[in-house]
Design a protein around this motif. Structure first.
Motif, PDB file in Angstrom:
ATOM      1  N   HIS A  29      45.911  38.086  38.788  1.00 28.27           N
ATOM      2  CA  HIS A  29      44.508  37.650  38.847  1.00 28.27           C
ATOM      3  C   HIS A  29      44.412  36.162  39.162  1.00 28.27           C
ATOM      4  N   LEU A  37      39.582  41.547  39.241  1.00 23.59           N
ATOM      5  CA  LEU A  37      39.622  42.213  37.945  1.00 23.59           C
ATOM      6  C   LEU A  37      38.558  43.297  37.828  1.00 23.59           C
ATOM      7  N   VAL A 172      43.785  44.981  37.691  1.00 27.77           N
ATOM      8  CA  VAL A 172      43.439  44.085  38.784  1.00 27.77           C
ATOM      9  C   VAL A 172      43.765  44.766  40.112  1.00 27.77           C
TER      10      VAL A 172
END
Length: 228
Positions: A29, A37, A172
């Motif tokens: 991320h 996300l 993610v």
């Protein structure tokens, strides 16, 4: 759009997917600019769940898992099923029997913006699942949907073949075209964090080596020895 199943998709390199999986959700991320996300309500059904793979995207009608069954024959080893619904649902659209089928196809895990059931059995199987809810509510197999089309799952855009990384921190999404770049940036971040970890372990303060004292000064923070 007419209900559609796309049989063939492009996937990222397997070594790149493995690297991203090792780096984990938080690092990936950060490495891709704090993007990708899914919403924090997407939780693993058991804490140790961890997976990384290419997205097989599925759009189902709420309370109807027909298209999950339809997607199974398209899966390759290492794929991750990504399921969303045409309207909000928490019904238990995935259970132990589907997990058995997915495992037999080599599927690496499931991300479902709806419900999962039979969680004790699936946990015993060590089949990774991230779901919005645990709900025993049964479903039907009656309505057509879509497989391997672009979707939005738990607030994140997912294209077929994008890389999905899931662990205890959530899920993610890494666009397939950026996967190698993000893996490289993630590796650089891991190395940098290792250096920081050693400095912290040796007693240094992040306040100093992150340059945060200067930030406090710029923000007008003052130090006093006692309450006035």
């Amino acid at each position: 759009m007419k209900p559609t199943i796309v049989r063939k998709i492009q996937r990222a390199d397997a070594k790149v997917i493995a690297q991203l999986g090792e780096q984990g959700v938080a690092t990936v991320h950060e490495a891709q600019g704090r993007t990708g996300l899914m919403q924090p309500y997407m939780r693993p059904i058991y804490p140790a769940a961890r997976a990384a793979g290419s997205a097989i995207t599925i759009v189902c009608q709420a309370g109807d898992n027909l298209m999950i069954h339809a997607a199974m024959e398209l899966c390759q080893a290492g794929d991750v099923l990504v399921v969303t619904t045409t309207s909000e649902s928490s019904d238990g659209m995935f259970g132990e029997l589907l997990a058995v089928s997915a495992r037999a196809r080599g599927v690496a895990g499931l991300v479902i913006d709806a419900g999962c059931r039979d969680v004790a059995d699936i946990t015993t199987m060590d089949f990774p699942v991230w779901a919005k809810a645990v709900h025993a509510q049964g479903t039907v197999k009656a309505t057509a949907g879509w497989v391997n089309v672009p979707v939005v799952c738990a607030g994140a855009a997912v294209g077929p073949g994008d890389v999905i990384v899931g662990d205890a921190d959530g899920v993610v999404v890494v666009p397939r075209a950026r996967a190698a770049e993000v893996a490289r940036l993630g590796a650089e971040r891991v190395a940098k964090e290792q250096t920081s970890r050693e400095r912290l372990r040796n007693g240094e303060l992040g306040l100093d080596f992150y340059g945060l004292r200067q930030k406090l000064t710029e923000l007008g923070v003052r130090y006093i020895d006692d309450h006035e």
